[in-house]
Scaffold this motif. Sequence first.
Motif, PDB file in Angstrom:
ATOM      1  N   GLY A 162       0.790  -1.230   0.000  1.00 51.29           N
ATOM      2  CA  GLY A 162       0.000   0.000   0.000  1.00 51.29           C
ATOM      3  C   GLY A 162       0.816   1.270   0.000  1.00 51.29           C
ATOM      4  N   TYR A 163       2.059   1.214  -0.489  1.00 52.67           N
ATOM      5  CA  TYR A 163       2.919   2.403  -0.494  1.00 52.67           C
ATOM      6  C   TYR A 163       3.290   2.815  -1.912  1.00 52.67           C
ATOM      7  N   ARG A 164       3.760   4.047  -2.025  1.00 51.29           N
ATOM      8  CA  ARG A 164       4.342   4.568  -3.253  1.00 51.29           C
ATOM      9  C   ARG A 164       5.558   5.411  -2.865  1.00 51.29           C
ATOM     10  N   VAL A 165       6.425   5.673  -3.827  1.00 52.95           N
ATOM     11  CA  VAL A 165       7.620   6.469  -3.558  1.00 52.95           C
ATOM     12  C   VAL A 165       7.240   7.934  -3.420  1.00 52.95           C
ATOM     13  N   SER A 166       7.686   8.536  -2.337  1.00 52.79           N
ATOM     14  CA  SER A 166       7.526   9.980  -2.168  1.00 52.79           C
ATOM     15  C   SER A 166       8.683  10.695  -2.851  1.00 52.79           C
ATOM     16  N   ASN A 167       9.896  10.306  -2.515  1.00 48.98           N
ATOM     17  CA  ASN A 167      11.071  10.805  -3.241  1.00 48.98           C
ATOM     18  C   ASN A 167      12.252   9.888  -2.960  1.00 48.98           C
ATOM     19  N   VAL A 168      13.210   9.904  -3.858  1.00 53.02           N
ATOM     20  CA  VAL A 168      14.414   9.095  -3.718  1.00 53.02           C
ATOM     21  C   VAL A 168      15.624   9.957  -4.045  1.00 53.02           C
ATOM     22  N   ASP A 169      16.630   9.888  -3.194  1.00 54.84           N
ATOM     23  CA  ASP A 169      17.842  10.685  -3.346  1.00 54.84           C
ATOM     24  C   ASP A 169      19.036   9.742  -3.471  1.00 54.84           C
ATOM     25  N   VAL A 170      19.723   9.806  -4.602  1.00 56.46           N
ATOM     26  CA  VAL A 170      20.838   8.903  -4.914  1.00 56.46           C
ATOM     27  C   VAL A 170      22.153   9.666  -4.862  1.00 56.46           C
ATOM     28  N   THR A 171      23.140   9.090  -4.202  1.00 50.80           N
ATOM     29  CA  THR A 171      24.497   9.639  -4.228  1.00 50.80           C
ATOM     30  C   THR A 171      25.426   8.586  -4.817  1.00 50.80           C
ATOM     31  N   LEU A 172      25.875   8.828  -6.036  1.00 50.73           N
ATOM     32  CA  LEU A 172      26.808   7.935  -6.722  1.00 50.73           C
ATOM     33  C   LEU A 172      28.223   8.419  -6.445  1.00 50.73           C
ATOM     34  N   ILE A 173      29.100   7.512  -6.042  1.00 50.05           N
ATOM     35  CA  ILE A 173      30.484   7.870  -5.732  1.00 50.05           C
ATOM     36  C   ILE A 173      31.413   7.058  -6.630  1.00 50.05           C
ATOM     37  N   CYS A 174      32.058   7.734  -7.544  1.00 47.70           N
ATOM     38  CA  CYS A 174      33.006   7.062  -8.430  1.00 47.70           C
ATOM     39  C   CYS A 174      33.981   8.094  -9.000  1.00 47.70           C
ATOM     40  N   GLN A 175      35.235   7.693  -9.071  1.00 50.05           N
ATOM     41  CA  GLN A 175      36.228   8.582  -9.675  1.00 50.05           C
ATOM     42  C   GLN A 175      35.997   8.679 -11.181  1.00 50.05           C
ATOM     43  N   LYS A 176      35.733   7.517 -11.753  1.00 55.48           N
ATOM     44  CA  LYS A 176      35.356   7.386 -13.153  1.00 55.48           C
ATOM     45  C   LYS A 176      34.415   6.191 -13.249  1.00 55.48           C
ATOM     46  N   PRO A 177      33.541   6.159 -14.221  1.00 54.46           N
ATOM     47  CA  PRO A 177      33.341   7.099 -15.336  1.00 54.46           C
ATOM     48  C   PRO A 177      32.620   8.369 -14.899  1.00 54.46           C
ATOM     49  N   CYS A 223      39.793   4.105  -8.915  1.00 53.03           N
ATOM     50  CA  CYS A 223      39.028   3.494 -10.009  1.00 53.03           C
ATOM     51  C   CYS A 223      39.026   1.972  -9.943  1.00 53.03           C
ATOM     52  N   ARG A 224      39.127   1.439  -8.756  1.00 48.53           N
ATOM     53  CA  ARG A 224      39.033  -0.015  -8.600  1.00 48.53           C
ATOM     54  C   ARG A 224      37.636  -0.429  -8.153  1.00 48.53           C
ATOM     55  N   ALA A 225      36.791   0.545  -7.861  1.00 45.55           N
ATOM     56  CA  ALA A 225      35.427   0.248  -7.430  1.00 45.55           C
ATOM     57  C   ALA A 225      34.559   1.494  -7.596  1.00 45.55           C
ATOM     58  N   LEU A 226      33.270   1.282  -7.531  1.00 43.74           N
ATOM     59  CA  LEU A 226      32.318   2.388  -7.475  1.00 43.74           C
ATOM     60  C   LEU A 226      31.233   2.014  -6.481  1.00 43.74           C
ATOM     61  N   GLU A 227      30.641   3.014  -5.842  1.00 42.10           N
ATOM     62  CA  GLU A 227      29.659   2.743  -4.794  1.00 42.10           C
ATOM     63  C   GLU A 227      28.516   3.738  -4.859  1.00 42.10           C
ATOM     64  N   CYS A 228      27.471   3.438  -4.075  1.00 43.03           N
ATOM     65  CA  CYS A 228      26.272   4.265  -4.135  1.00 43.03           C
ATOM     66  C   CYS A 228      25.530   4.209  -2.802  1.00 43.03           C
ATOM     67  N   HIS A 229      25.004   5.348  -2.409  1.00 42.97           N
ATOM     68  CA  HIS A 229      24.099   5.447  -1.260  1.00 42.97           C
ATOM     69  C   HIS A 229      22.753   5.958  -1.744  1.00 42.97           C
ATOM     70  N   VAL A 230      21.677   5.456  -1.171  1.00 40.26           N
ATOM     71  CA  VAL A 230      20.327   5.899  -1.524  1.00 40.26           C
ATOM     72  C   VAL A 230      19.513   6.095  -0.259  1.00 40.26           C
ATOM     73  N   VAL A 231      18.815   7.219  -0.205  1.00 38.94           N
ATOM     74  CA  VAL A 231      17.810   7.448   0.829  1.00 38.94           C
ATOM     75  C   VAL A 231      16.463   7.563   0.120  1.00 38.94           C
ATOM     76  N   LEU A 232      15.486   6.807   0.584  1.00 42.81           N
ATOM     77  CA  LEU A 232      14.183   6.750  -0.076  1.00 42.81           C
ATOM     78  C   LEU A 232      13.074   6.904   0.954  1.00 42.81           C
ATOM     79  N   ILE A 233      12.114   7.744   0.631  1.00 43.65           N
ATOM     80  CA  ILE A 233      10.926   7.909   1.473  1.00 43.65           C
ATOM     81  C   ILE A 233       9.721   7.390   0.701  1.00 43.65           C
ATOM     82  N   MET A 234       8.943   6.551   1.356  1.00 37.86           N
ATOM     83  CA  MET A 234       7.694   6.071   0.763  1.00 37.86           C
ATOM     84  C   MET A 234       6.532   6.514   1.636  1.00 37.86           C
ATOM     85  N   GLU A 235       5.397   6.722   0.990  1.00 36.92           N
ATOM     86  CA  GLU A 235       4.212   7.198   1.682  1.00 36.92           C
ATOM     87  C   GLU A 235       3.035   6.300   1.353  1.00 36.92           C
ATOM     88  N   ARG A 236       2.046   6.327   2.237  1.00 37.18           N
ATOM     89  CA  ARG A 236       0.845   5.555   1.984  1.00 37.18           C
ATOM     90  C   ARG A 236       0.164   6.061   0.723  1.00 37.18           C
TER      91      ARG A 236
END
Length: 249
Positions: A162-177, A223-236
């Motif tokens: 019974g939920y939907r996405v309110s907003n999603v915030d993505v932080t991509l961390i990579c030197q390249k690409p 450049c040996r790896a890449l990573e990501c953080h996400v914060v997501l809020i969902m609402e009824r």
Amino acid sequence: RAQSRPAHLVGTMWRVLLCSLLASVAAALQVRPHMAVVNVGHSASGLRGGHLSATVVEPIAEPLMRIGHGYDIHRMASREEAGQPVVISGVSFDGSDAPDFELGCVAHSDGDVVYHSVVDAILGALSMPDIGQLFPDNDPRLRGANSEIFMDEAYNRMIGRGYRVSNVDVTLICQKPRVNLEHNGHQVKSLMMENLARLLHVSVGRVNVKARTHENVDAVGECRALECHVVLIMERDPHLGAPLVPVEV
């Protein structure tokens, strides 16, 4: 002469009538009742000497909002070793969606760190098993799999509650690409946000993708790896009913 009904039978009948009335009023007012009767019957022995039974459903106590955090990291290596290009938020860095990048992502699936992080954010917000439990990296069927299938599963689980996405915030961390650039007339980062919005069935205004380097520090900065953080809020979602649990009374 009519026999008097047992007290417990009369009480149950009144509860059934009251619940039905509450359900009707709530439906008219678009308000969810605490409980609603969905089935009424009686024991195998019949009403005489038996008892009237009703199956009542009660909404699971769900909060109006849930917050999830997702994280993922993947190693990068030569395209030959990785066997596939780097894919970020559905954008392939092989010269098609984005400029060709000499390294590939070492992963069981396509290694999309953004999609994987969003999936874990959704599952975490719902207090469900993480992506590694749902899609183990030793499942041969998932070798090189498009991570959109993980996004679809997470989305279906979310709307099922019974939920939907309110907003999603993505932080991509990579030197390249590099992702803050244009390719074939399109902004690469905009394509990433459009892909997320499409899979989450929301407008692009509810999605954000930020990108930063790791200042040449550690595996990501080298450049040996890449990573990501996400914060997501969902609402009824008022258009989706609350999940119901049957209760016998």
